[in-house]
Design an enzyme around this catalytic site. Sequence first.
Site, PDB file in Angstrom:
ATOM      1  CB  THR A  64      -7.765  -0.908   2.419  1.00 28.91           C
ATOM      2  OG1 THR A  64      -7.272   0.385   2.773  1.00 28.91           O
ATOM      3  CG2 THR A  64      -9.147  -0.773   1.802  1.00 28.91           C
ATOM      4  CE1 TYR A  84      -0.300   3.402   5.993  1.00 33.07           C
ATOM      5  CE2 TYR A  84      -0.526   1.019   5.923  1.00 33.07           C
ATOM      6  CZ  TYR A  84      -1.096   2.269   5.996  1.00 33.07           C
ATOM      7  OH  TYR A  84      -2.460   2.393   6.075  1.00 33.07           O
ATOM      8  CE  LYS A 119      -1.355   4.014   2.634  1.00 34.23           C
ATOM      9  NZ  LYS A 119      -2.191   2.781   2.770  1.00 34.23           N
ATOM     10  CB  ILE A 149      -1.263   3.671  -1.210  1.00 32.11           C
ATOM     11  CG1 ILE A 149       0.100   3.407  -1.853  1.00 32.11           C
ATOM     12  CG2 ILE A 149      -1.962   2.344  -0.890  1.00 32.11           C
ATOM     13  CD1 ILE A 149       1.088   2.659  -0.967  1.00 32.11           C
TER      14      ILE A 149
END
EC number: 4.3.3.7
Length: 292
Positions: free
Chosen positions: A44, A132, A160, A202
């Site tokens: 992001t 992740y 994540k 998250i």
Amino acid sequence: MFKGVYTALITPFKNRAVDYTALAKLVEQQINGGIHGLVPCGTTGESATLSHEEHKAVIRTVVELVQGRVKVLAGTGSNCTEESTELTCYAEEVGADGALLITPYYNKPTQAGLIAHYTTVANHTKLPVVLYNVPGRTAVDMHADTVIALSKVSNIVAIKEATGNMERASQIHKGAGSSMTLISGDDATFLPFLSVGGQGVISVTTNLAPRLVRDLWDLWHNGQINEAREVHEQLLEINGLLFCETSPIPVKAGAAMLGLCHNELRLPMTAMSEANQAKLHRAMVKLNLLEE
């Protein structure tokens, strides 16, 4: 260790450079909104189009701005193990609380390659490392068995998991137990993720609505399941709109509507279409984030 509501922080730009004034505003808005931690330089945060110098500067600046008020989980992933190791060691040096490492993208390592990559980085740092997995971005999927194997590395502490796959999350929880904290990387499935052992998120949505996502978390942990579901349903529309174009295109547009930053992205990312901006604006009005 990394439980609760974390924000996948956008990186604000102005005239093609990182806008550190806006970054400071964003950090304060997030902390005031009740989040538990910040994740700079993730997907992001447009990490793929930050230079290494900018990447380090953003991590350092966020750590300095936070001043220990919330945790900072620095995005330090790369498709090059050596580069990821360097960024992770830098994050440790400047005082980050942990490192978030996306699976190496484009070069498509095998599961053995993923284990070697993460183990190598973890062995070079004392920081807690968070895996992740987001195969829609990287073209490589980290299997549950791989995550379970990596949970045996002492400072690999969480994942994540952004697939939104509840079966996958359940397999990891069953196989790794308390040695691997499960963090949702998918806003739309945060609530069901909690029901299968998830312990945090998250979030992209928290860039715009930190208090609402924190409310969902608090309600769930207070046993107010019906009320948590109501908040989850309130957020459904905006959660969808924030991914109606490639993230972070929509969330940048929303942050600009809130006056937090310029609606500026780095190519090849381009601004959200006017039609979709209108939809996002209406959704934000419904949530009382904006006036009509």
